[in-house]
Design a protein around this motif. Structure first.
Motif, PDB file in Angstrom:
ATOM      1  N   GLU A   1       0.824  -1.199   0.000  1.00  0.00           N
ATOM      2  CA  GLU A   1       0.000   0.000   0.000  1.00  0.00           C
ATOM      3  C   GLU A   1       0.863   1.256   0.000  1.00  0.00           C
ATOM      4  N   ASP A   2       1.962   1.220   0.739  1.00  0.00           N
ATOM      5  CA  ASP A   2       2.869   2.365   0.824  1.00  0.00           C
ATOM      6  C   ASP A   2       4.102   2.059  -0.028  1.00  0.00           C
ATOM      7  N   PRO A   3       4.315   2.804  -1.095  1.00  0.00           N
ATOM      8  CA  PRO A   3       5.469   2.538  -1.978  1.00  0.00           C
ATOM      9  C   PRO A   3       6.804   2.523  -1.245  1.00  0.00           C
ATOM     10  N   ARG A   4       6.925   3.302  -0.177  1.00  0.00           N
ATOM     11  CA  ARG A   4       8.201   3.401   0.535  1.00  0.00           C
ATOM     12  C   ARG A   4       8.623   2.072   1.160  1.00  0.00           C
ATOM     13  N   ILE A   5       7.688   1.136   1.239  1.00  0.00           N
ATOM     14  CA  ILE A   5       8.004  -0.174   1.810  1.00  0.00           C
ATOM     15  C   ILE A   5       9.103  -0.873   1.010  1.00  0.00           C
ATOM     16  N   VAL A   6       9.236  -0.541  -0.281  1.00  0.00           N
ATOM     17  CA  VAL A   6      10.280  -1.202  -1.067  1.00  0.00           C
ATOM     18  C   VAL A   6      11.671  -0.896  -0.502  1.00  0.00           C
ATOM     19  N   TYR A   7      11.837   0.291   0.081  1.00  0.00           N
ATOM     20  CA  TYR A   7      13.118   0.601   0.725  1.00  0.00           C
ATOM     21  C   TYR A   7      13.376  -0.370   1.870  1.00  0.00           C
ATOM     22  N   ARG A   8      12.345  -0.636   2.653  1.00  0.00           N
ATOM     23  CA  ARG A   8      12.492  -1.579   3.756  1.00  0.00           C
ATOM     24  C   ARG A   8      12.897  -2.958   3.249  1.00  0.00           C
ATOM     25  N   GLU A   9      12.282  -3.399   2.144  1.00  0.00           N
ATOM     26  CA  GLU A   9      12.585  -4.722   1.597  1.00  0.00           C
ATOM     27  C   GLU A   9      14.047  -4.837   1.186  1.00  0.00           C
ATOM     28  N   TYR A  10      14.540  -3.822   0.506  1.00  0.00           N
ATOM     29  CA  TYR A  10      15.937  -3.875   0.048  1.00  0.00           C
ATOM     30  C   TYR A  10      16.904  -3.734   1.222  1.00  0.00           C
ATOM     31  N   ILE A  11      16.524  -2.933   2.211  1.00  0.00           N
ATOM     32  CA  ILE A  11      17.377  -2.782   3.392  1.00  0.00           C
ATOM     33  C   ILE A  11      17.476  -4.092   4.158  1.00  0.00           C
TER      34      ILE A  11
ATOM     35  N   GLY B   1      11.957 -14.474  -0.622  1.00  0.00           N
ATOM     36  CA  GLY B   1      12.431 -14.364  -1.999  1.00  0.00           C
ATOM     37  C   GLY B   1      11.509 -13.588  -2.920  1.00  0.00           C
ATOM     38  N   ILE B   2      10.704 -12.658  -2.349  1.00  0.00           N
ATOM     39  CA  ILE B   2       9.812 -11.863  -3.199  1.00  0.00           C
ATOM     40  C   ILE B   2      10.052 -10.358  -3.023  1.00  0.00           C
ATOM     41  N   GLY B   3      10.635  -9.968  -1.897  1.00  0.00           N
ATOM     42  CA  GLY B   3      10.802  -8.548  -1.600  1.00  0.00           C
ATOM     43  C   GLY B   3      11.660  -7.812  -2.603  1.00  0.00           C
ATOM     44  N   ARG B   4      12.666  -8.496  -3.180  1.00  0.00           N
ATOM     45  CA  ARG B   4      13.575  -7.818  -4.110  1.00  0.00           C
ATOM     46  C   ARG B   4      12.871  -7.349  -5.373  1.00  0.00           C
ATOM     47  N   LEU B   5      11.678  -7.901  -5.644  1.00  0.00           N
ATOM     48  CA  LEU B   5      10.948  -7.517  -6.856  1.00  0.00           C
ATOM     49  C   LEU B   5       9.962  -6.378  -6.598  1.00  0.00           C
ATOM     50  N   GLY B   6       9.897  -5.907  -5.355  1.00  0.00           N
ATOM     51  CA  GLY B   6       8.930  -4.870  -5.007  1.00  0.00           C
ATOM     52  C   GLY B   6       9.061  -3.606  -5.831  1.00  0.00           C
ATOM     53  N   GLY B   7      10.289  -3.272  -6.238  1.00  0.00           N
ATOM     54  CA  GLY B   7      10.500  -2.032  -6.977  1.00  0.00           C
ATOM     55  C   GLY B   7       9.925  -2.032  -8.378  1.00  0.00           C
ATOM     56  N   ILE B   8       9.612  -3.209  -8.910  1.00  0.00           N
ATOM     57  CA  ILE B   8       9.097  -3.304 -10.283  1.00  0.00           C
ATOM     58  C   ILE B   8       7.872  -2.429 -10.487  1.00  0.00           C
ATOM     59  N   ALA B   9       7.032  -2.325  -9.459  1.00  0.00           N
ATOM     60  CA  ALA B   9       5.777  -1.578  -9.585  1.00  0.00           C
ATOM     61  C   ALA B   9       5.988  -0.083  -9.751  1.00  0.00           C
ATOM     62  N   TYR B  10       7.179   0.416  -9.422  1.00  0.00           N
ATOM     63  CA  TYR B  10       7.356   1.858  -9.330  1.00  0.00           C
ATOM     64  C   TYR B  10       8.432   2.415 -10.253  1.00  0.00           C
ATOM     65  N   CYS B  11       8.807   1.674 -11.271  1.00  0.00           N
ATOM     66  CA  CYS B  11       9.850   2.173 -12.165  1.00  0.00           C
ATOM     67  C   CYS B  11       9.707   1.568 -13.558  1.00  0.00           C
ATOM     68  N   ASP B  12      10.480   2.121 -14.504  1.00  0.00           N
ATOM     69  CA  ASP B  12      10.494   1.582 -15.871  1.00  0.00           C
ATOM     70  C   ASP B  12      11.412   0.378 -15.969  1.00  0.00           C
ATOM     71  N   LYS B  13      12.529   0.446 -15.266  1.00  0.00           N
ATOM     72  CA  LYS B  13      13.481  -0.677 -15.270  1.00  0.00           C
ATOM     73  C   LYS B  13      14.009  -0.896 -13.860  1.00  0.00           C
ATOM     74  N   LEU B  14      14.104  -2.154 -13.473  1.00  0.00           N
ATOM     75  CA  LEU B  14      14.677  -2.534 -12.189  1.00  0.00           C
ATOM     76  C   LEU B  14      15.988  -3.256 -12.479  1.00  0.00           C
ATOM     77  N   VAL B  15      17.093  -2.685 -12.003  1.00  0.00           N
ATOM     78  CA  VAL B  15      18.415  -3.202 -12.356  1.00  0.00           C
ATOM     79  C   VAL B  15      19.155  -3.686 -11.104  1.00  0.00           C
ATOM     80  N   PHE B  16      19.630  -4.933 -11.170  1.00  0.00           N
ATOM     81  CA  PHE B  16      20.453  -5.494 -10.100  1.00  0.00           C
ATOM     82  C   PHE B  16      21.893  -5.598 -10.595  1.00  0.00           C
ATOM     83  N   GLU B  17      22.825  -5.048  -9.831  1.00  0.00           N
ATOM     84  CA  GLU B  17      24.255  -5.160 -10.153  1.00  0.00           C
ATOM     85  C   GLU B  17      24.955  -5.781  -8.951  1.00  0.00           C
TER      86      GLU B  17
END
Length: 520
Positions: free
Chosen positions: A24-34, A105-121
Motif C-alpha cells: 500500500e505504501d510505496p516506501r516499503i520497497v526501501y524496507r525490503e531492500y534494506i 524471496g519476493i521482496g527484491r521484486l517490489g521495486g518493479i511496480a514503481y519504475c520503468d526498469k529494475l536493475v540489479f548489479e
C-alpha cells in the motif's frame, strides 16, 4: 496409478500479486531492500568478508532530477553463476525463517511496480566480473495487462529479464539495486523516505536522545542484542528519531507541550517464563495524545530491529484505541517462532503468536490505561488548587491596584473565591488518595505525580485579604477619578457595573481603564 492428465500451470497474474499489487505504501520497497542488505551484511561478518558491523554500509541515493533511486551494500554480493537463479526465481529463497530478516524471496521484486526498469548489479569477492540483471518493468506491465494472452509466469519472466556480464575488480563485493524511471513521487522525496525509514529501518537512536544509553545498558543487562546497521540517505546517516520532548503545531507554531522524564522497561514472557519479547515506553505527564507531528509516537513492534506494521499496529491491545498515542516505545520480538508475514504488517498465525498476544495484552491493556488516567486525575485535582491560587492573585491585584467597579463586583469575587476554595479542598483530598495508590519509588505513577503536582500549599492556608484583615479599606476603580465629584463617582460606579455585565472581562477592563484615564 496417477490419472492426472492436466499439467499444473502458474499464470502471469501471480507476478502482479507479488510485485505490482503487493504494498500500500510505496516506501516499503526501501524496507525490503534494506532487510536483504542487512542479511547479507550478517553473512559477510560471519564469513570474514567484513571485519565487523561497523564496516558494513547500506547507501541509498535518491536522484529526483533523473528519477532514479539506488540501494547498495558492501556485503557478500552474489556469485555470477547464481545470479539468474537468485534474482529471477520467485519465492525460492535459501534464507532461514527463524534467522534471516527477509526469507521469502519476493521482496527484491517490489521495486518493479514503481519504475520503468529494475536493475540489479552485483559482484562476488574473488570474481573478476560484475553481473547485471535487468527487469523491464514497462514490458512486464504490458504483458500482464494484455488479457488476450495467458502466458505462464516463468515464460513472462524470461521475456522481461536480461543478464549482462562485465569486468570488475576481483576484490569488489557488493549488491546494488537501481530503480530507473521512478514513477512515484514519494520514493523520490528524500524527506518522506527519511521520515519513513527513521522509524522502520534497523538503525541507532539519534545522538540527542538522552535515554539511548539507558536502553542499550538495559538490553545488555538482559543479554539482548538488537541489530543496527550504518544506513545513509544521500550521504546523511539515518537514525531513529526518538526525542524526549513532545510537540504540537508545525513550522513556526511548533511548541513543546510535554516531556519524557523516564522509561519503563518490561519483559513479555509466556507461562513457562520464556522471554518472548522485551520492550520500553516513555513516562510523561500525559497531557494529551501525542500529536502526529511527533514522528515516533506510538509503541512499535520490531523483529530484527525492523518495524512490523505501523505505529498503529498495537492499537488492539489497548483498552481504548487512543491509548497507543499517549506513548513513545518499542517492543523487540525475540521468539524465533514469531515470524513476520509476507507484507510484514504482522505475524504468521501460529501457536506462538497466540501466546504472545495473550501475554502482551496483560502487559499493555490495563497497566498503560491506568497510567494516563492516573495522570489525568492528578492533573485535574492539582488544577483545582492552581485555579484557587491564581484567583487569589487576581483578587489581590484587583483589591490593591485596579480596584473593584463597585461593592457588588467585590462581593462576587469573594463568592467565587469561596467556591474555588471548596473545589480546591476536594482536589487536595483527591491528591492524597491518588498518592496512596503509588506502590513505591519505582512505580511510574510516582514520577507522574512529582512532575504534575507543583502546588505545595495547604489549601486551608490560602486566604484573601478580606478574610485576614476585614478592617482594611477596599480599593474601588472610581477612587482614582479625582476630576469627578462624589455623586459623579457613584454614577460612574454604576456605569462600570453595566460595562462588567455587557462586555467580556478583558474588554471591560480596557474600557474602564480608558474612562479612568480621562477623569483622573
Amino acid at each position: 496409478m496417477d490419472n492426472r492428465t492436466i499439467q499444473t500451470k502458474i499464470g502471469k497474474d501471480v507476478i502482479d500479486s507479488i510485485t505490482l499489487s503487493m504494498y500500500e505504501d510505496p516506501r516499503i520497497v526501501y524496507r525490503e531492500y534494506i532487510q536483504n542488505s542487512a542479511d547479507q551484511i550478517d553473512i559477510a561478518v560471519e564469513n570474514g568478508i567484513l571485519e565487523d558491523y561497523e564496516n558494513g554500509i547500506i547507501e541509498i541515493l535518491i536522484d529526483k532530477n533523473n528519477r532514479s533511486v539506488s540501494i547498495e551494500d558492501n556485503a557478500t554480493g552474489i556469485e555470477s553463476s547464481k545470479v539468474e537463479n537468485v534474482l529471477k526465481n520467485i519465492a525460492q529463497s535459501s534464507k532461514k525463517r527463524d534467522k534471516n530478516k527477509g526469507f521469502r524471496g519476493i521482496g527484491r521484486l517490489g521495486g518493479i511496480a514503481y519504475c520503468d526498469k529494475l536493475v540489479f548489479e552485483t559482484s562476488f569477492k574473488g570474481e573478476k566480473v560484475k553481473s547485471i540483471l535487468t527487469w523491464d518493468s514497462l514490458k512486464l506491465k504490458q504483458i500482464i495487462n494484455d488479457r488476450s494472452k495467458n502466458e505462464e509466469a516463468t515464460e513472462v519472466i524470461d521475456l522481461v529479464t536480461n543478464v549482462d556480464i562485465v569486468d570488475e575488480n576481483e576484490n569488489a563485493h557488493y549488491f546494488k539495486v537501481t530503480l530507473r524511471g521512478v514513477n512515484n513521487e514519494s520514493l523520490l522525496s528524500v524527506e518522506d523516505v527519511r521520515e519513513y525509514l527513521s522509524m522502520v529501518a534497523p538503525v541507532q537512536y539519534q545522538r540527542h536522545f538522552i535515554f539511548k544509553d539507558l536502553i542499550y545498558e538495559q538490553l545488555k543487562n538482559e543479554n539482548i542484542t538488537i541489530d543496527e546497521y550504518n544506513i545513509f540517505i544521500n550521504n546523511d546517516k539515518l537514525e531513529k528519531v526518538y526525542t524526549t520532548s513532545i510537540y504540537e503545531g508545525i513550522g513556526h507554531e511548533k511548541k513543546k507541550i510535554d516531556q519524557i522524564t523516564e522509561l519503563k522497561f518490561f519483559p513479555v514472557r509466556d507461562i513457562q517464563g520464556d522471554l518472548l519479547a522485551y520492550g520500553w515506553y516513555g513516562i510523561s505527564n500525559f497531557e494529551k495524545q501525542i500529536p502526529p507531528v511527533n514522528i515516533a509516537r506510538g509503541i512499535r513492534l520490531r523483529k530484527g530491529n525492523i518495524q512490523i506494521g505501523t505505529n498503529d499496529t498495537l492499537i488492539k491491545f489497548f483498552k481504548e484505541q487512543r491509548g497507543n498515542n499517549y506513548f513513545f516505545g518499542e517492543i523487540f520480538i525475540l521468539d524465533k517462532e514469531l515470524i513476520p508475514n509476507a507484507r510484514r504488517d504482522y505475524f504468521v498465525e501460529n501457536e506462538s503468536l497466540k501466546k504472545f498476544e495473550i501475554e502482551l495484552t496483560k502487559v499493555i491493556k490495563e497497566p498503560l490505561h491506568k497510567l494516563y488516567y492516573f495522570a489525568s486525575n492528578v492533573r485535574s485535582a492539582s488544577k483545582k488548587i492552581e485555579q484557587l491560587n491564581s484567583f487569589k492573585d487576581e483578587f489581590e491585584k484587583k483589591s490593591n491596584q485596579i480596584g473593584f467597579s463597585n461593592k457588588e463586583e467585590k462581593e462576587k469575587y469573594v463568592e467565587k473565591f469561596e467556591q474555588l476554595k471548596e473545589k480546591a479542598i476536594q482536589g487536595e483530598k483527591e491528591l492524597k488518595r491518588l498518592q496512596e495508590r503509588i506502590g513505591n519509588e519505582l512505580d511510574p505513577k510516582n514520577k507522574i505525580f512529582e512532575n504534575i503536582v507543583v502546588v505545595d500549599t495547604v489549601v486551608d492556608n490560602i486566604k484573601i485579604e478580606s478574610e485576614e484583615n476585614k478592617d482594611k479599606k477596599v480599593k474601588y476603580s472610581t477612587d482614582d477619578l479625582s476630576k469627578l465629584k462624589r455623586d459623579e463617582r457613584k454614577l460612574m460606579s454604576k456605569v462600570f457595573g453595566v460595562i462588567d455585565i455587557v462586555l467580556t472581562p478583558d474588554l471591560a477592563e480596557n474600557l474602564k481603564e480608558k474612562i479612568k484615564t480621562e477623569f483622573r
